[in-house]
Write a protein that holds these residues in place. Structure first.
Motif, PDB file in Angstrom:
ATOM      1  N   TYR A  48       0.643  -1.190   0.034  1.00 38.05           N
ATOM      2  CA  TYR A  48       0.020   0.038   0.075  1.00 38.05           C
ATOM      3  C   TYR A  48       0.995   1.300   0.034  1.00 38.05           C
ATOM      4  O   TYR A  48       1.652   1.425   0.887  1.00 38.05           O
ATOM      5  N   GLU A  49       0.660   2.106  -0.735  1.00 37.24           N
ATOM      6  CA  GLU A  49       1.562   3.488  -0.884  1.00 37.24           C
ATOM      7  C   GLU A  49       0.484   4.572  -0.522  1.00 37.24           C
ATOM      8  O   GLU A  49      -0.613   4.655  -1.050  1.00 37.24           O
ATOM      9  N   TYR A  50       0.775   5.539   0.062  1.00 30.86           N
ATOM     10  CA  TYR A  50       0.221   6.543   0.607  1.00 30.86           C
ATOM     11  C   TYR A  50       0.837   7.911   0.273  1.00 30.86           C
ATOM     12  O   TYR A  50       2.116   7.856   0.829  1.00 30.86           O
ATOM     13  N   ASN A  62      -3.333  10.155   5.692  1.00 35.21           N
ATOM     14  CA  ASN A  62      -2.616   9.372   4.465  1.00 35.21           C
ATOM     15  C   ASN A  62      -3.468   9.048   3.272  1.00 35.21           C
ATOM     16  O   ASN A  62      -4.526   8.329   3.461  1.00 35.21           O
ATOM     17  N   SER A  64      -4.491   7.096  -0.064  1.00 34.02           N
ATOM     18  CA  SER A  64      -3.961   6.137  -0.610  1.00 34.02           C
ATOM     19  C   SER A  64      -3.799   6.434  -2.296  1.00 34.02           C
ATOM     20  O   SER A  64      -4.654   6.685  -2.541  1.00 34.02           O
ATOM     21  N   THR A  65      -2.396   6.114  -2.768  1.00 32.53           N
ATOM     22  CA  THR A  65      -2.176   6.342  -4.027  1.00 32.53           C
ATOM     23  C   THR A  65      -2.184   5.201  -4.936  1.00 32.53           C
ATOM     24  O   THR A  65      -2.123   5.130  -6.005  1.00 32.53           O
ATOM     25  N   GLN A  67      -2.125   0.444  -4.800  1.00 36.17           N
ATOM     26  CA  GLN A  67      -1.870  -0.764  -4.118  1.00 36.17           C
ATOM     27  C   GLN A  67      -1.623  -1.684  -5.176  1.00 36.17           C
ATOM     28  O   GLN A  67      -2.012  -1.973  -6.171  1.00 36.17           O
TER      29      GLN A  67
END
Ligand code: ZN
Length: 173
Positions: A48-50, A62, A64-65, A67
């Motif tokens: 997961y990227e935030y 955060n 979410s950008t 997954q």
């Protein structure tokens, strides 16, 4: 010829760097601004990227950008947490190009997502040119796309090349 080559990636993420949103800690709607910090969590097989946004009182949110599956990347799953700072997009300074003797700047668009007008994009990313000046340069054919004359409201597409013929730009005092 002394060109400067740049690569730009245009995504909705770097288009919108602020969000009006309710902050539970402030107890009201506030403006969250992108801190340019990115966080990556690896949870089992998923990554997961935030993007970390901050309210005026430094409360974080955060967003979410991305997954993806851990197997899609070569990321060691034991690396549970990682924080990195994204480089804010490259700002272009025309006066520096003059100083370095750069005759033209070529910007390659390797990724374009969303709706981007060329004059608006350059107004945001070129430090020392106003939107009006950029529109004049486009009309004069000194800013081109794929070596063709364009209109200031031209929309950008992936794989295009923006050329700024800086050697013909007028010096500003
Ligand atoms: Zn807050």
């Amino acid at each position: 010829m002394n060109p400067m080559i740049l690569k730009w990636s245009l995504t909705p993420e770097n288009q919108e760097d602020s969000f009006e949103k309710y902050c539970p800690n402030c107890g009201k709607k506030v403006l969250f601004i992108d801190s340019r910090m990115r966080r990556r969590n690896v949870n089992g097989k998923n990554i997961y990227e935030y993007a970390i946004y901050k309210c005026p009182k430094e409360h974080t949110w955060n967003k979410s950008t991305r997954q993806s599956k851990a197997s899609d990347n070569n990321i060691n799953p034991s690396e549970k947490f990682e924080e990195k700072t994204d480089q804010p997009f490259q700002t272009l300074v025309i006066s520096e190009c003059f100083e370095m003797g750069v005759e033209k700047v070529e910007i390659y668009l390797d990724h374009v997502e969303g709706r981007w007008r060329i004059d608006k994009l350059l107004a945001e990313r070129v430090a020392d040119l106003s939107r009006t000046e950029i529109q004049e340069l486009i009309e004069a054919g000194l800013i081109m796309i794929n070596d063709k004359k364009i209109k200031p409201d031209e929309l950008l597409r992936p794989s295009q090349k923006i050329t700024l013929k800086v050697q013909f730009f007028k010096y500003k005092s």
